[in-house]
Motif scaffolding. Structure first.
Motif, short mmCIF file in Angstrom:
data_model
loop_
_atom_site.label_atom_id
_atom_site.label_comp_id
_atom_site.label_asym_id
_atom_site.label_seq_id
_atom_site.Cartn_x
_atom_site.Cartn_y
_atom_site.Cartn_z
N PHE A 1 -5.35 7.53 -11.16
CA PHE A 1 -3.92 7.47 -12.00
C PHE A 1 -4.02 6.66 -13.34
CE2 PHE A 1 0.31 5.55 -12.63
CZ PHE A 1 0.74 6.69 -12.94
N GLY A 2 -5.02 5.47 -13.34
CA GLY A 2 -5.05 4.81 -14.70
C GLY A 2 -5.77 5.89 -15.45
N LEU A 3 -6.78 6.54 -15.42
CA LEU A 3 -7.47 7.24 -16.08
C LEU A 3 -6.56 8.48 -16.54
CD1 LEU A 3 -10.89 7.61 -14.46
CD2 LEU A 3 -10.60 6.46 -16.74
N GLU A 4 -5.73 9.07 -15.93
CA GLU A 4 -4.81 10.24 -16.09
C GLU A 4 -3.98 9.60 -17.03
OE1 GLU A 4 -1.78 11.71 -13.18
OE2 GLU A 4 -3.41 13.04 -12.94
N GLY A 30 0.96 -1.09 -0.10
CA GLY A 30 0.04 -0.01 0.13
C GLY A 30 0.75 1.18 0.12
N VAL A 31 2.03 1.35 0.74
CA VAL A 31 2.74 2.41 0.76
C VAL A 31 3.30 2.63 -0.63
CG1 VAL A 31 4.74 3.33 1.95
CG2 VAL A 31 3.12 2.66 3.28
N MET A 32 3.93 1.51 -0.99
CA MET A 32 4.58 1.41 -2.23
C MET A 32 3.68 1.92 -3.55
SD MET A 32 6.41 -1.59 -4.27
CE MET A 32 7.63 -1.80 -3.23
N GLY A 33 2.40 1.48 -3.60
CA GLY A 33 1.46 1.83 -4.62
C GLY A 33 1.33 3.51 -4.58
N GLY A 34 1.01 3.90 -3.18
CA GLY A 34 0.85 5.22 -3.13
C GLY A 34 1.98 5.98 -3.34
N ARG A 35 3.18 5.68 -3.23
CA ARG A 35 4.45 6.37 -3.56
C ARG A 35 4.61 6.39 -5.07
NH1 ARG A 35 9.85 4.84 -2.40
NH2 ARG A 35 10.40 6.96 -2.98
N LEU A 36 4.28 5.11 -5.60
CA LEU A 36 4.51 5.33 -7.12
C LEU A 36 3.26 6.06 -7.78
CD1 LEU A 36 4.86 1.50 -7.48
CD2 LEU A 36 6.45 3.07 -8.08
N ILE A 37 2.05 6.34 -7.24
CA ILE A 37 1.26 7.16 -7.97
C ILE A 37 1.69 8.59 -7.60
CG2 ILE A 37 -1.08 8.02 -7.63
CD1 ILE A 37 -1.99 4.88 -6.99
N ARG A 38 1.94 8.82 -6.19
CA ARG A 38 2.12 10.21 -5.88
C ARG A 38 3.50 10.82 -6.81
NH1 ARG A 38 1.66 13.97 -2.02
NH2 ARG A 38 3.24 14.99 -1.12
N GLN A 39 4.55 9.80 -7.07
CA GLN A 39 5.56 10.31 -7.94
C GLN A 39 5.32 10.71 -9.44
OE1 GLN A 39 8.20 7.02 -7.20
NE2 GLN A 39 9.18 7.82 -5.39
N ALA A 40 4.20 9.98 -9.90
CA ALA A 40 4.04 9.96 -11.26
C ALA A 40 2.76 10.91 -11.65
CB ALA A 40 4.09 8.66 -11.89
N ALA A 41 1.87 11.05 -10.64
CA ALA A 41 0.61 11.80 -10.83
C ALA A 41 0.90 13.13 -11.28
CB ALA A 41 -0.08 11.76 -9.60
N ARG A 42 -0.08 13.61 -12.45
CA ARG A 42 -0.05 14.90 -12.75
C ARG A 42 -0.85 16.03 -11.67
NH1 ARG A 42 -1.00 13.73 -18.71
NH2 ARG A 42 1.11 13.49 -19.59
N SER A 43 -1.92 15.44 -11.33
CA SER A 43 -2.92 16.32 -10.78
C SER A 43 -2.26 16.46 -9.12
CB SER A 43 -4.25 15.69 -10.60
OG SER A 43 -5.11 16.07 -9.48
N GLY A 44 -2.61 17.56 -8.69
CA GLY A 44 -2.18 17.69 -7.33
C GLY A 44 -3.15 17.32 -6.45
#
Length: 178
Positions: free
Chosen positions: A170-173, A87-101
């Motif tokens: 994230f998938g939609l983004e 869960g922490v890893m998934g959150g980090r991966l999304i946080r690092q790559a996401a465009r939306s604040g």
């Protein structure tokens, strides 16, 4: 394989394996249901006194379920490590790559919730394990486990949906940018 794909693969492996383990444990909880512990493992988690823990253990010994309890505790510890780390890893991966604040904030919430869940659930389960394997009922350990149970559940019910929503978002983004 590039490190991003490897990290995503590791996330899915850890997180989904954790989910499979907890689903298996929950599906077997009825093996720990007795007149003294009508909610099975949950009764042990919230047993705030040594006497209550001893009463539950005695009911499980009488039902031939004490060995199952010990095995379940070991699998629960494995679940905590896999699920929380994933869960922490998934959150980090999304946080690092996401465009939306806002998506980064949601991923940050998931990270915090999964970290809190891992710490609280490990504390609770470790106290249960010591009582189940070593000391028997212990007032201090029982009180610590019971105290950790409610905030652990709150962290779970914040972390799981926030990560699922963040993954979908994230998938939609990613699809929109492709």
């Amino acid at each position: 394989m590039d490190s991003r794909r490897s990290n995503w693969r590791n996330f899915w492996l850890l997180w989904l394996t954790g989910i499979v383990i907890i689903v298996a444990l929950v599906s077997q909880n009825d093996r720990l249901v007795t007149d003294i512990a009508p909610q099975g493992m949950l009764d042990h988690q919230v047993a705030a006194t040594a006497q209550r823990v001893e009463d539950i253990h005695a009911s499980w010994r009488a039902a031939g379920a004490m060995d199952f309890f010990r095995i379940a505790i070991l699998f629960d510890l494995l679940f905590i490590v896999l699920y929380s780390t994933g869960g922490v890893m998934g959150g980090r991966l999304i946080r690092q790559a996401a465009r939306s604040g806002l998506l980064r904030a949601l991923a940050g919430l998931a990270i915090l919730a999964y970290a809190a869940f891992g710490i609280l659930d490990f504390t609770e389960t470790f106290c249960q394990a010591i009582q189940g394997f070593v000391t028997g009922g212990n007032d201090t350990l029982a009180a610590i486990a019971a105290t950790a149970q409610q905030p652990k559940m709150a962290a779970f019910f914040i972390g799981f949906p926030s990560l699922v929503v963040a993954l979908a978002w994230f998938g939609l983004e990613r699809r929109r940018s492709a």
